[in-house]
Write an enzyme that holds these catalytic residues in place. Sequence first.
Site, PDB file in Angstrom:
ATOM      1  N   HIS A 165      -8.249  -4.969  -0.286  1.00 38.51           N
ATOM      2  CA  HIS A 165      -6.920  -4.388  -0.112  1.00 38.51           C
ATOM      3  C   HIS A 165      -6.203  -4.937   1.131  1.00 38.51           C
ATOM      4  CE1 HIS A 165      -3.771  -1.434  -0.481  1.00 38.51           C
ATOM      5  NE2 HIS A 165      -4.032  -0.928   0.703  1.00 38.51           N
ATOM      6  N   ASP A 205      -9.056  -6.254  -4.585  1.00 38.64           N
ATOM      7  CA  ASP A 205      -8.667  -4.934  -4.065  1.00 38.64           C
ATOM      8  C   ASP A 205      -9.394  -3.827  -4.841  1.00 38.64           C
ATOM      9  OD1 ASP A 205      -7.314  -2.622  -3.204  1.00 38.64           O
ATOM     10  OD2 ASP A 205      -5.387  -3.643  -3.082  1.00 38.64           O
ATOM     11  N   SER A 258       0.855  -1.189   0.000  1.00 41.37           N
ATOM     12  CA  SER A 258       0.000   0.000   0.000  1.00 41.37           C
ATOM     13  C   SER A 258       0.900   1.252   0.000  1.00 41.37           C
ATOM     14  CB  SER A 258      -0.941  -0.074   1.203  1.00 41.37           C
ATOM     15  OG  SER A 258      -1.983   0.842   1.107  1.00 41.37           O
TER      16      SER A 258
END
Lengths: 379, 379
Positions: free
Chosen positions: B326, B297, B138
């Site tokens: 995610h 995601d 991320s």
Amino acid sequence: MFQIKGQTIVEIPEYTLECGETLYNFPVAYKTWGKLNSTQSNAFLICHALTGSSDVQDWWGPLLGINKTFDPSRYFIICINFLGSPYGSCSPVTIDKSTGKAYGPNFPLVTAKDDVRIQKIILDQLNVKQIACVIGGSMGGMIALEYSSIYNDSDYVKTVIALATSARASAWCISWNETQRQCIFNDPAYDDGYYYENGNSPTSGLAAARMAALLTYRSRNSFETRFGRNKSNDLFTAQSYLRYQGNKFINRFDANCYIAITRKLDTHDITRDHDFDLEKYLQRLKKPHLIIGIESDGLFTISEQELLGKNIPNSILKKLTSPEGHDAFLLEFELINNYCLEFLKKELPEIYESDEVFEWTEPEEFESMCSEVDNITNW
Amino acid sequence: MFQIKGQTIVEIPEYTLECGETLYNFPVAYKTWGKLNSTQSNAFLICHALTGSSDVQDWWGPLLGINKTFDPSRYFIICINFLGSPYGSCSPVTIDKSTGKAYGPNFPLVTAKDDVRIQKIILDQLNVKQIACVIGGSMGGMIALEYSSIYNDSDYVKTVIALATSARASAWCISWNETQRQCIFNDPAYDDGYYYENGNSPTSGLAAARMAALLTYRSRNSFETRFGRNKSNDLFTAQSYLRYQGNKFINRFDANCYIAITRKLDTHDITRDHDFDLEKYLQRLKKPHLIIGIESDGLFTISEQELLGKNIPNSILKKLTSPEGHDAFLLEFELINNYCLEFLKKELPEIYESDEVFEWTEPEEFESMCSEVDNITNW
């Protein structure tokens, strides 16, 4: 209340809601196009989406016209504003005649089942004996599916078209609604919903709620194509666009209404009061259904549409490959029009073969009211 | 500042940020595991995610241990808290020594490029000559890709692992961040960011921001499986869960910091200052990359991971089929561990064939710190 041109408003003397509360002498607003036929069986009932109104021309305009899905020469088309919405029907902004004040945060919980039963009162007054087709997208699709469920054992509803919707609100929708309501609650002007009295309004909370909602209506790829990392002044254009949409929304909506209708959405469940699980219940639905899903929809996912298409026996599932996400049901007019017409002509030959064809003149301002992607108000 | 056990905090005398402002005598916090080898080339740099800290055991614990990805008997493992985060490095909650007050809303814009250059100062102090691998998911993956970009023409970084991330912030991420910041701005306690002085804190705005963020980290199907339409008392359990997560977050984070780090995320773009479009720039990256994407995601979509995998010449793309959205990069430990080990053993044989294997004793409380789905804090 926000004004809708050409709307009829009727007063209903009394109705007891699913929650147990009774509303007295309350308004319900609707718009119609076309005429009822001699057998009173050509009604085309359109259910609007969450923040929509009865003004179909404003959000589904390109579907309305001769030889289109909503053909006013063949159908008596009607769209009724559901309760809780600030566009004419009874809602938190309506004056409660028993107190002389707006309902505000005391507006009772109205469900999709209540809307169907209240709308039936209007349709009876209009002498509608049979609904040829009930259609809706998103929240409107939820109500269309309630019609299918409630009138499953009667011939009152002939066919159902549901777009980008679900037979019951998912945990996902409930969670997004909760997040958006929290945005409103956090606004100091919200004042537990009693903001009408101090002349205030939780506009920044409502705008933030709208920004989150709008993102759930769109898709990552459509935003990337449209905005990417473009900047104007110190802001990314994606930021400016969101702020613009948030500000636009507060001029056409009310925070207490937004809370009321998202709570209504949360309660939606066609299986409530029935002893079946969802799949088994869907398998008992008898009407012909057209289900239209959007592959890029992140809110009412394609898997939810597949669940409907797979289980409802007499159903057709069409998948839109639009990149626009959930909002594609308000954008992909041509595809939707084609799917609907194909379905209607097959299921309602009596309408298309009938000699009863009424005259219809398109209003002058009609064409200009069709939405563009840029002007879309995300009903 | 929130305390992290076992953290080292060093003071950096001076650093001029990309935005032009200079920070003086500011803290940077980090944690390490294992030992530097004789050639000072076995550093394993872990970049934490948006609201994470240097405490890797807390969020990637199951990847840390003998024969695992983060093997402290073979690597000198280090995780440095990035600027803007309230976990020890310089941020809005840090006292600005020149004024004697917390930076608050005056904390300058720090970019991922700044973080890489500031972290290099720490790594130099620790005598790291070469980073064997830099990894992040991320926001952490964004920083890992900045390392790849900045040291593309040097042998300072040997390999890169990036999970569920992107080479530049998408319009989608920017838009969600904007929406979340608006939630904070709407809280009356926010007071333009000067809330430390009146002893207040925009906790309800920060909680609402977290609720929206958390939903973007998850998926429709995982929420449906977990919560469905279950209720406890008058609330859907999905609602209660969101409120619980919002409240949990306000006890471990600060609103000004949240604004600072989401703005940092928005600025992320490895092509900034280069005259190439993104695809061409990715095609010039030289290090071996392992890209791990998550098919469900909705925030950093699989198409963004495919873009990286397709364009970075020396790269492997692995796709996780987890339903968790995610957050799978913090949940699917076994799959991630296997993919990473396979990549590392192929690309860094000198580490695995070396005789320099250090002793390592697992701390007693180690096992119990591994996250469960239910306890996950969504770093």
